[in-house]
Design a protein around this motif. Structure first.
Motif, short mmCIF file in Angstrom:
data_model
loop_
_atom_site.label_atom_id
_atom_site.label_comp_id
_atom_site.label_asym_id
_atom_site.label_seq_id
_atom_site.Cartn_x
_atom_site.Cartn_y
_atom_site.Cartn_z
N PHE A 173 0.88 -1.17 0.00
CA PHE A 173 0.00 0.00 0.00
C PHE A 173 0.91 1.22 0.00
O PHE A 173 1.40 1.64 1.05
CB PHE A 173 -0.89 -0.04 1.24
CG PHE A 173 -1.93 1.04 1.31
CD1 PHE A 173 -3.10 0.95 0.59
CD2 PHE A 173 -1.74 2.14 2.14
CE1 PHE A 173 -4.08 1.94 0.67
CE2 PHE A 173 -2.70 3.13 2.24
CZ PHE A 173 -3.87 3.03 1.51
N ALA A 174 1.18 1.75 -1.19
CA ALA A 174 2.22 2.78 -1.34
C ALA A 174 1.60 4.17 -1.37
O ALA A 174 1.42 4.79 -2.42
CB ALA A 174 3.03 2.52 -2.61
N MET A 175 1.28 4.66 -0.18
CA MET A 175 0.72 6.01 -0.06
C MET A 175 1.75 6.99 0.51
O MET A 175 2.04 8.02 -0.09
CB MET A 175 -0.53 5.99 0.83
CG MET A 175 -1.13 7.37 1.09
SD MET A 175 -2.56 7.33 2.19
CE MET A 175 -3.86 6.79 1.07
N THR A 176 2.31 6.68 1.67
CA THR A 176 3.21 7.60 2.37
C THR A 176 4.48 7.87 1.58
O THR A 176 5.08 6.97 1.01
CB THR A 176 3.58 7.01 3.75
OG1 THR A 176 2.39 6.84 4.51
CG2 THR A 176 4.53 7.92 4.50
N HIS A 220 8.76 -9.12 0.16
CA HIS A 220 7.76 -10.07 -0.32
C HIS A 220 6.80 -9.54 -1.38
O HIS A 220 6.21 -10.32 -2.12
CB HIS A 220 6.93 -10.60 0.86
CG HIS A 220 7.75 -11.35 1.87
ND1 HIS A 220 7.77 -11.04 3.21
CD2 HIS A 220 8.60 -12.40 1.71
CE1 HIS A 220 8.57 -11.87 3.85
NE2 HIS A 220 9.10 -12.69 2.96
N GLY A 221 6.62 -8.25 -1.48
CA GLY A 221 5.57 -7.72 -2.34
C GLY A 221 5.85 -7.89 -3.83
O GLY A 221 6.97 -7.73 -4.29
N LYS A 222 4.80 -8.20 -4.58
CA LYS A 222 4.87 -8.29 -6.04
C LYS A 222 4.08 -7.17 -6.72
O LYS A 222 4.29 -6.86 -7.89
CB LYS A 222 4.35 -9.64 -6.53
CG LYS A 222 5.23 -10.83 -6.12
CD LYS A 222 4.71 -12.12 -6.70
CE LYS A 222 5.54 -13.31 -6.27
NZ LYS A 222 6.92 -13.28 -6.80
N PHE A 223 3.15 -6.57 -5.98
CA PHE A 223 2.33 -5.48 -6.51
C PHE A 223 2.29 -4.36 -5.47
O PHE A 223 2.54 -4.58 -4.28
CB PHE A 223 0.90 -5.93 -6.79
CG PHE A 223 0.78 -6.99 -7.85
CD1 PHE A 223 0.57 -6.65 -9.17
CD2 PHE A 223 0.88 -8.34 -7.52
CE1 PHE A 223 0.44 -7.61 -10.15
CE2 PHE A 223 0.77 -9.32 -8.49
CZ PHE A 223 0.54 -8.96 -9.81
N ALA A 224 1.91 -3.18 -5.93
CA ALA A 224 1.69 -2.06 -5.02
C ALA A 224 0.51 -1.24 -5.50
O ALA A 224 0.35 -1.00 -6.70
CB ALA A 224 2.93 -1.17 -4.91
N SER A 225 -0.35 -0.85 -4.55
CA SER A 225 -1.33 0.20 -4.82
C SER A 225 -0.61 1.52 -4.63
O SER A 225 -0.31 1.91 -3.50
CB SER A 225 -2.51 0.10 -3.86
OG SER A 225 -3.29 -1.03 -4.11
N VAL A 226 -0.30 2.19 -5.74
CA VAL A 226 0.50 3.41 -5.68
C VAL A 226 -0.42 4.63 -5.78
O VAL A 226 -1.18 4.77 -6.74
CB VAL A 226 1.54 3.45 -6.81
CG1 VAL A 226 2.30 4.77 -6.81
CG2 VAL A 226 2.50 2.27 -6.68
N PHE A 227 -0.36 5.48 -4.78
CA PHE A 227 -1.15 6.71 -4.79
C PHE A 227 -0.30 7.81 -5.44
O PHE A 227 0.83 8.08 -5.02
CB PHE A 227 -1.57 7.08 -3.37
CG PHE A 227 -2.64 6.19 -2.84
CD1 PHE A 227 -3.96 6.60 -2.79
CD2 PHE A 227 -2.34 4.90 -2.41
CE1 PHE A 227 -4.96 5.76 -2.33
CE2 PHE A 227 -3.33 4.05 -1.94
CZ PHE A 227 -4.64 4.48 -1.90
#
Length: 682
Positions: A173-176, A220-227
């Motif tokens: 969850f790439a917000m900050t 571990h992440g393969k995807f990100a929700s990028v804001f």
């Protein structure tokens, strides 16, 4: 404002006469004082069935909770060791999560979507295993999965939901950003639409725009929700049109070999104060191209020709709707923080009942919980854990209702309530963890007894999903909106309805009630809640007056800053009022008479301890006379003394198995032998 004062005055007269008449009965007052003397002279007979308490505290889904407990108790290979390196802890947390989903057949994503109350029940249970595991679960399902479900549309669910649910698609969850945390609307990462290729181009324009503290990113992440800021090329200008913050699905690692994809830089944020089972990373993007369909387009969409459409007319409305759908993270943190408080209180109280030290001359030593100072440290904390439990149960129920109905009023209510409870509870728990450690002396300093781990893992709860100071300002802002509605004829939202009456009782105090100090009166839940709500109403009224005054000279921002401490106190006062009201309601639902009797004492201690801690406010407003203030203080000490006799049963009511609590000094039995065995004695 004069009209407001007139309205207040007009509502006061009859109410005052009625209340005064009810208090001027000398026979009733004399009887009350006689009862007070008798009760305080004779110890209260307290006993409580911990099984009944455990059933009450387990909520609506005790079987789910027990299933998780039984699974991890049966798998000692999944237990987090006291001493573990960062890399090993991260792999263990991921192994624990996979075992939970694939072996124990717990399906968090399904529960989050279909029955949020069950989801939060399992997250609290998992927090007892390892707080890192609980946070990693929240990142995967509530944040990454929740962003896809709540901000995307059916095409996104069809493509990603199964992989998120079974952990084939671990995500972030790439917000900050490095330069922007709480001010999400100010983030600088860009997503520019390229009409030639039908793609968005994701870029990190400067160092400050680096995505930072992104859970699951480092390993571990393969995807990100990028804001990112959605930029659309303007045909009549070389400048792009900024459409505000939107969320995009960005693959960050290969599905085949887990290598970092081109244009993406990932760095490890390193060893942290706590939560080292969570792999936080930093992300940068250099011309990373993603398909147009990767825009999570529930609140705004881009067509093939670059046209923008949305049902919401402004950037601010779209942004508010986006953040409103992500409020579940705050709900989870408030609920999880109560779990941490329960665990720490259990260890500290059980040890305080066991440990003996000093005593009367020529007599046996007494337990350290027999000392008034220890009672005053731990008993109000225990009462707070119970109060917070019922308040967060209400929050979860309200959140589930919001997800079911999508009612605008409920959405606004949950947004403010989750902000306030998350801020208030996590701040309290952070302080309480230090108190627990100190109350156990040197043995509280041993890592095996878990205070250090719990304190360090929980500390960040005060910051992520919204800094607590910022969240309390949101609550204060909502209160001021409600205040304005009262005087313009608007309807008050559910959580704030008490303001309708409380705001009408500010012009004077009741001279009889001010001096009334009998035991029965002070333990009357109506007096306690009236006191909490009076304080909130007074703070709200004076905050509005001060803001109006200062805004003329300093403007709205300057006025807010001049009144900031006042506003934070207002928000905390309101949240305490809500917590007490929900505690009262929970006690009314308890069918066992003896359990209800003990819970009444727990509630009284919670309420009166809070009143005593802010006694200056009540004295300054002549709401409490000097003698009444002294009586409140005496009763707080008395209730703390009385509840120590039920303290063991009350912490047993939290239902945390010894095998998961793991702290040797906090076990139900055999504490010293277990502690000795840990250091190598046979």
């Amino acid at each position: 404002m004069d009209e407001m004062r007139g309205l207040l005055a007009s509502e006061v007269a009859q109410r005052r006469l009625d209340r005064l008449a009810s208090h001027f009965c000398e026979a009733n007052l004399a009887k009350e004082e006689k009862v007070s003397r008798e009760v305080c002279a004779k110890p209260f007979q307290r006993s409580v069935n911990p099984t009944i308490l455990a059933n009450l505290m387990a909520g609506g889904y005790p079987a789910d909770r027990q299933k998780i407990f039984d699974f991890f108790i049966s798998r000692p290979d999944l237990e987090t060791p006291v001493e573990i390196a960062k890399a090993e802890h991260r792999e263990l947390a991921f192994k624990q999560l996979k075992a939970l989903v694939n072996e124990a057949s717990i399906h968090p994503m399904k529960l989050l979507m279909e029955d949020p109350a069950r989801y939060f029940t399992i997250t609290e249970a998992i927090g007892f295993i390892d707080v890192s595991l609980g946070v990693k679960l929240g990142v995967q399902f509530s944040l990454w999965g929740g962003s896809v479900v709540n901000l995307g549309t059916q095409k996104h669910r069809d493509k990603y939901l199964e992989g998120i649910s079974n952990l084939k698609f671990p995500g972030c969850f790439a917000m900050t950003e490095l330069h922007h945390g709480s001010n999400v609307q100010g983030i600088q990462t860009t997503a520019t639409f390229d009409r030639m290729t039908d793609e968005f181009v994701i870029n990190t324009p400067n160092d400050g725009a680096t995505k930072w503290w992104i859970g699951n990113a480092a390993v571990h992440g393969k995807f990100a929700s990028v804001f990112a800021r959605l930029k659309l090329p303007c045909p009549d200008s070389h400048l792009d049109t900024d459409m505000g913050v939107h969320a995009f699905i960005v693959p960050i690692r290969s599905m085949e070999d887990h290598s970092v994809l081109p244009g993406i830089e990932i760095r490890d944020c390193g060893y942290k104060v706590g939560l080292n089972g969570v792999d936080n990373g930093a992300l940068r993007f250099r011309n990373v191209r993603i398909p147009r369909d990767n825009l999570l387009n529930r609140f705004g969409d881009v067509s093939r020709d670059g046209g923008y459409t949305s049902k919401l007319p402004t950037i601010n409305k779209r942004f508010a709707a986006t953040l409103g759908e992500l409020v579940g993270g705050r709900v989870g943190l408030a609920y999880g923080s109560v779990g941490v408080l329960k665990a720490a209180s259990t260890v500290a109280i059980r040890y305080s009942l066991l440990r003996q030290q000093f005593g009367p001359p020529n007599k046996e030593e007494v337990s350290i919980l027999d000392y008034q100072s220890q009672q005053q440290k731990l008993m109000p904390m225990l009462s707070s854990a119970y109060a917070f439990h019922f308040a967060t149960e209400y929050l979860v129920a309200r959140y589930a209702e919001m997800k079911k109905t999508h009612d605008d009023e409920i959405i606004a209510d949950v947004h403010a309530l989750s902000a306030g409870l998350k801020a208030y509870i996590t701040s309290y728990t952070a302080k309480a963890l230090n108190t627990c450690r100190e109350s156990c002396g040197g043995h509280g300093y041993a890592a095996v007894n878990r205070f250090g781990t719990l304190r360090n893992d929980h500390d960040i709860f005060q910051t992520f999903e919204g800094d607590n100071t910022v969240l309390l300002q949101q609550v204060a802002g909502d209160l001021l909106k409600q205040y304005k509605r009262k005087f313009t004829g608007g309807a008050l939202s559910v959580t704030w309805t008490y303001l309708r009456d409380s705001m009408s009782n500010l012009s004077q105090t009741n001279p009889v009630a001010t001096h009334r100090e009998g035991y029965t009166h002070l333990r009357d839940p109506r007096f306690q809640l009236d006191a909490f709500q009076y304080r909130t109403a007074r703070l709200l009224h004076t905050a509005a007056l001060r803001l109006r005054k200062h805004s003329k000279r300093f403007g709205s921002f300057g006025a807010w800053n001049r009144c900031l401490n006042h506003l934070l106190t207002l928000a905390e006062s309101h949240i305490e009022s809500v917590i007490l009201a929900k505690f009262n309601e929970a006690i009314e639902r308890c069918e066992d008479r003896q359990t209800r009797k003990v819970l009444n004492m727990v509630r009284d201690l919670y309420a009166l301890d809070r009143i005593w801690k802010d006694i200056g406010t009540y004295r300054n407003q002549d709401y409490v006379s000097p003698n009444k203030a002294k009586a409140i203080h005496r009763l707080v000490e008395y209730l703390s003394y009385e509840l120590k006799g039920a303290a063991g049963s009350l912490v047993d009511g939290f239902g945390i198995p010894d095998a998961l609590l793991r702290a040797p000094i906090g076990l139900q039995s055999g504490q010293y032998s277990e502690y000795s065995h840990y250091v190598g004695f046979e």
